[in-house]
Design an enzyme around this catalytic site. Sequence first.
Site, PDB file in Angstrom:
ATOM      1  N   THR A  11       0.816  -1.216   0.000  1.00  0.00           N
ATOM      2  CA  THR A  11       0.000   0.000   0.000  1.00  0.00           C
ATOM      3  C   THR A  11       0.850   1.266   0.000  1.00  0.00           C
ATOM      4  OG1 THR A  11      -1.564   1.247   1.361  1.00  0.00           O
ATOM      5  CG2 THR A  11      -0.108  -0.225   2.534  1.00  0.00           C
ATOM      6  N   ASP A  12       0.247   2.360  -0.460  1.00  0.00           N
ATOM      7  CA  ASP A  12       0.931   3.660  -0.400  1.00  0.00           C
ATOM      8  C   ASP A  12       0.972   4.206   1.034  1.00  0.00           C
ATOM      9  OD1 ASP A  12      -1.765   4.299  -0.114  1.00  0.00           O
ATOM     10  OD2 ASP A  12      -1.838   5.721  -1.783  1.00  0.00           O
ATOM     11  N   GLU A  13       0.193   3.591   1.935  1.00  0.00           N
ATOM     12  CA  GLU A  13       0.141   4.121   3.314  1.00  0.00           C
ATOM     13  C   GLU A  13       1.469   3.952   4.046  1.00  0.00           C
ATOM     14  OE1 GLU A  13      -3.351   3.505   5.579  1.00  0.00           O
ATOM     15  OE2 GLU A  13      -4.633   3.442   3.820  1.00  0.00           O
ATOM     16  N   TYR A  32      -1.796  -0.293  11.018  1.00  0.00           N
ATOM     17  CA  TYR A  32      -1.930  -1.010   9.725  1.00  0.00           C
ATOM     18  C   TYR A  32      -0.733  -0.696   8.833  1.00  0.00           C
ATOM     19  CZ  TYR A  32      -3.250  -1.579   4.810  1.00  0.00           C
ATOM     20  OH  TYR A  32      -3.245  -1.888   3.466  1.00  0.00           O
ATOM     21  N   LYS A  57       2.286  -3.171   7.353  1.00  0.00           N
ATOM     22  CA  LYS A  57       2.528  -3.375   5.921  1.00  0.00           C
ATOM     23  C   LYS A  57       3.965  -2.959   5.566  1.00  0.00           C
ATOM     24  CE  LYS A  57      -0.004  -4.469   3.047  1.00  0.00           C
ATOM     25  NZ  LYS A  57      -0.346  -5.814   2.501  1.00  0.00           N
TER      26      LYS A  57
HETATM   27  P1  NAD Z   1      -9.622  -7.344   2.362  1.00  0.00           P
HETATM   28  O1  NAD Z   1      -9.603  -6.945   3.792  1.00  0.00           O
HETATM   29  O2  NAD Z   1     -10.848  -7.104   1.552  1.00  0.00           O
HETATM   30  O3  NAD Z   1      -9.292  -8.904   2.236  1.00  0.00           O
HETATM   31  C1  NAD Z   1      -8.289  -9.518   2.985  1.00  0.00           C
HETATM   32  C2  NAD Z   1      -8.437 -11.037   2.825  1.00  0.00           C
HETATM   33  O4  NAD Z   1      -7.373 -11.681   3.533  1.00  0.00           O
HETATM   34  C3  NAD Z   1      -9.746 -11.585   3.401  1.00  0.00           C
HETATM   35  O5  NAD Z   1     -10.330 -12.498   2.504  1.00  0.00           O
HETATM   36  C4  NAD Z   1      -9.308 -12.275   4.676  1.00  0.00           C
HETATM   37  O6  NAD Z   1     -10.141 -13.371   5.054  1.00  0.00           O
HETATM   38  C5  NAD Z   1      -7.898 -12.743   4.321  1.00  0.00           C
HETATM   39  N1  NAD Z   1      -7.037 -12.927   5.495  1.00  0.00           N
HETATM   40  C6  NAD Z   1      -6.877 -12.051   6.528  1.00  0.00           C
HETATM   41  N2  NAD Z   1      -6.028 -12.586   7.433  1.00  0.00           N
HETATM   42  C7  NAD Z   1      -5.638 -13.798   6.952  1.00  0.00           C
HETATM   43  C8  NAD Z   1      -4.754 -14.803   7.418  1.00  0.00           C
HETATM   44  N3  NAD Z   1      -4.103 -14.682   8.590  1.00  0.00           N
HETATM   45  N4  NAD Z   1      -4.582 -15.915   6.669  1.00  0.00           N
HETATM   46  C9  NAD Z   1      -5.237 -16.056   5.483  1.00  0.00           C
HETATM   47  N5  NAD Z   1      -6.090 -15.150   4.998  1.00  0.00           N
HETATM   48  C10 NAD Z   1      -6.291 -14.016   5.720  1.00  0.00           C
HETATM   49  O7  NAD Z   1      -8.364  -6.655   1.709  1.00  0.00           O
HETATM   50  P2  NAD Z   1      -8.196  -5.984   0.266  1.00  0.00           P
HETATM   51  O8  NAD Z   1      -8.764  -4.638   0.303  1.00  0.00           O
HETATM   52  O9  NAD Z   1      -8.625  -6.952  -0.768  1.00  0.00           O
HETATM   53  O10 NAD Z   1      -6.604  -5.834   0.223  1.00  0.00           O
HETATM   54  C11 NAD Z   1      -5.785  -6.885  -0.276  1.00  0.00           C
HETATM   55  C12 NAD Z   1      -4.328  -6.503  -0.136  1.00  0.00           C
HETATM   56  O11 NAD Z   1      -4.100  -5.301  -0.850  1.00  0.00           O
HETATM   57  C13 NAD Z   1      -3.908  -6.224   1.303  1.00  0.00           C
HETATM   58  O12 NAD Z   1      -2.610  -6.732   1.479  1.00  0.00           O
HETATM   59  C14 NAD Z   1      -3.928  -4.698   1.422  1.00  0.00           C
HETATM   60  O13 NAD Z   1      -2.991  -4.267   2.371  1.00  0.00           O
HETATM   61  C15 NAD Z   1      -3.521  -4.318   0.011  1.00  0.00           C
HETATM   62  N6  NAD Z   1      -4.028  -3.012  -0.451  1.00  0.00           N
HETATM   63  C16 NAD Z   1      -5.366  -2.726  -0.407  1.00  0.00           C
HETATM   64  C17 NAD Z   1      -5.828  -1.518  -0.905  1.00  0.00           C
HETATM   65  C18 NAD Z   1      -7.298  -1.156  -0.907  1.00  0.00           C
HETATM   66  O14 NAD Z   1      -7.639  -0.035  -1.275  1.00  0.00           O
HETATM   67  N7  NAD Z   1      -8.198  -2.052  -0.546  1.00  0.00           N
HETATM   68  C19 NAD Z   1      -4.916  -0.585  -1.419  1.00  0.00           C
HETATM   69  C20 NAD Z   1      -3.554  -0.895  -1.433  1.00  0.00           C
HETATM   70  C21 NAD Z   1      -3.128  -2.118  -0.963  1.00  0.00           C
HETATM   71  O1  TDX Z   2     -17.220   6.182   6.935  1.00  0.00           O
HETATM   72  C1  TDX Z   2     -16.117   6.648   6.593  1.00  0.00           C
HETATM   73  N1  TDX Z   2     -15.974   8.014   6.483  1.00  0.00           N
HETATM   74  C2  TDX Z   2     -14.806   8.610   6.094  1.00  0.00           C
HETATM   75  O2  TDX Z   2     -14.735   9.847   6.009  1.00  0.00           O
HETATM   76  C3  TDX Z   2     -14.982   5.814   6.282  1.00  0.00           C
HETATM   77  C4  TDX Z   2     -15.072   4.321   6.387  1.00  0.00           C
HETATM   78  C5  TDX Z   2     -13.807   6.424   5.871  1.00  0.00           C
HETATM   79  N2  TDX Z   2     -13.715   7.773   5.778  1.00  0.00           N
HETATM   80  C6  TDX Z   2     -12.457   8.384   5.255  1.00  0.00           C
HETATM   81  C7  TDX Z   2     -11.167   7.948   5.878  1.00  0.00           C
HETATM   82  C8  TDX Z   2     -10.203   8.062   4.718  1.00  0.00           C
HETATM   83  O3  TDX Z   2      -9.789   9.414   4.568  1.00  0.00           O
HETATM   84  O4  TDX Z   2     -12.386   7.956   3.884  1.00  0.00           O
HETATM   85  C9  TDX Z   2     -11.031   7.692   3.496  1.00  0.00           C
HETATM   86  C10 TDX Z   2     -10.893   6.259   3.058  1.00  0.00           C
HETATM   87  O5  TDX Z   2     -11.060   5.433   4.207  1.00  0.00           O
HETATM   88  P1  TDX Z   2     -10.894   3.824   4.133  1.00  0.00           P
HETATM   89  O6  TDX Z   2     -11.853   3.277   3.129  1.00  0.00           O
HETATM   90  O7  TDX Z   2     -10.937   3.283   5.511  1.00  0.00           O
HETATM   91  O8  TDX Z   2      -9.459   3.679   3.457  1.00  0.00           O
HETATM   92  P2  TDX Z   2      -7.981   4.154   3.908  1.00  0.00           P
HETATM   93  O9  TDX Z   2      -7.868   4.366   5.348  1.00  0.00           O
HETATM   94  O10 TDX Z   2      -7.585   5.294   3.006  1.00  0.00           O
HETATM   95  O11 TDX Z   2      -7.155   2.819   3.495  1.00  0.00           O
HETATM   96  C11 TDX Z   2      -7.438   2.126   2.266  1.00  0.00           C
HETATM   97  O12 TDX Z   2      -6.504   2.428   1.258  1.00  0.00           O
HETATM   98  C12 TDX Z   2      -5.214   1.916   1.389  1.00  0.00           C
HETATM   99  C13 TDX Z   2      -7.505   0.623   2.461  1.00  0.00           C
HETATM  100  O13 TDX Z   2      -8.443   0.312   3.459  1.00  0.00           O
HETATM  101  C14 TDX Z   2      -6.142   0.071   2.804  1.00  0.00           C
HETATM  102  O14 TDX Z   2      -6.204  -1.337   2.931  1.00  0.00           O
HETATM  103  C15 TDX Z   2      -5.210   0.429   1.688  1.00  0.00           C
HETATM  104  O15 TDX Z   2      -3.904   0.007   1.996  1.00  0.00           O
END
Ligand code: NAD
Ligand code: TDX
Length: 334
Positions: free
Chosen positions: A123-125, A149, A153
Amino acid sequence: MRLLVTGGCGFIGSNFIRYWLKKYPDHQIVNLDKLTYAGHLSSTFDFSKQKNYRFVKGDICNRKLVNDLIKETDIVVHFAAESHVDRSILDPLVFVKTNVLGTQNLLDAALKHKIKRFHLVSTDEVFGELPLHGGKFTEQTPYNPRSPYAASKAAADHLARAYFYTYGLPVTITNTSNNYGPYQDTEKFIPRMITNLLTGENIKIYGDGKYVRDWLYVEDHVRAIDLVIKSGEEGETYLVGGSDREINNLEIAKIILRIMNLPDSKIQFVKDRPGHDRRYAIDSSKIRKQLNWEPLFSFDDYIAKTIDWYEKNRWWWEPIKKKSEKLYKKTMQI
Ligand code: NAD
Ligand code: TDX
């Protein structure tokens, strides 16, 4: 080719498997997923019966299971993680267990069985926050994670890179911005807003709402991972971001309200997230120049398609929605 995908019942992992099975129908995929609150078998219903797909319920921290699976794997694509920042503020330990120790367990097994590629989805975080006006993250930006988090990561990224430098494990990493699209859990911002509105609730905006994320349609992310696995250089990191323009949370809320034909009075400001990162922005020139990747899906078109998907797929999100709102109300009072 035999792939082990971790976290394939989550948002991005399930979209990745759907894309991969369609594009490479002769490849074998094993999906290892623990089915935490974020893992949904319903996200895999359309491909779960395919002969070249197998689901294994299990934890990436389980050494024996991971070893047994990696023994028969060419490529690991590692998505599994605790991924929700708000949850990491409430309970960091499970983030360290899964995101750090789980990743290290996978890296060990990958090394032992000499796999061809270990791709870590990150992630970019890990870079921390940017000021509202200014530059973007690049592959050279120093790590400065600010939530549990992001710190977990960052540790996983460092470990993966260390396995490349120390042992020569063929690692690649993508650090990606906020994804949106179908099958995203209702706890995350965009699906939470859409499903709140579809259930007659308000949109909840943290703080002043002037927080900026770089929004990437999930299929653009999955295409980038495909390119990096095929043509990315071992040991390299690629930043993947999608924004055609910078939009803050409040503006996104208003775009969604307009598309859904609802008034701005549905916006409710709630207390802010502690340590809330102000802005993320990604400079993706490296992957654009070296691998010819570019985002294909514009925010305006694909936010509308995402709303349409949630409107048409209540069967998928209704069973999980109550739990997400309970978490917000009980533990965060928002
Ligand atoms: P998500 O939370 O939707 O899914 C995570 C999955 O991992 C789930 O199916 C969960 O059951 C499984 N999991 C959790 N712990 C586990 C464990 N110990 N063993 C096996 N499985 C396990 O996540 P996502 O949004 O699909 O993100 C996927 C990946 O991409 C993550 O590594 C996240 O950090 C990264 N990422 C997400 C975003 C985003 O915007 N969602 C952005 C950048 C990077
Ligand atoms: O109800 C809400 N109201 C609100 O203002 C929620 C759920 C979030 N927010 C804000 C917080 C953040 O500024 O919206 C933005 C996005 O929030 P999230 O969906 O929780 O995402 P963020 O914290 O940016 O992280 C996401 O992007 C990077 C993913 O959850 C991470 O897994 C990924 O690495």
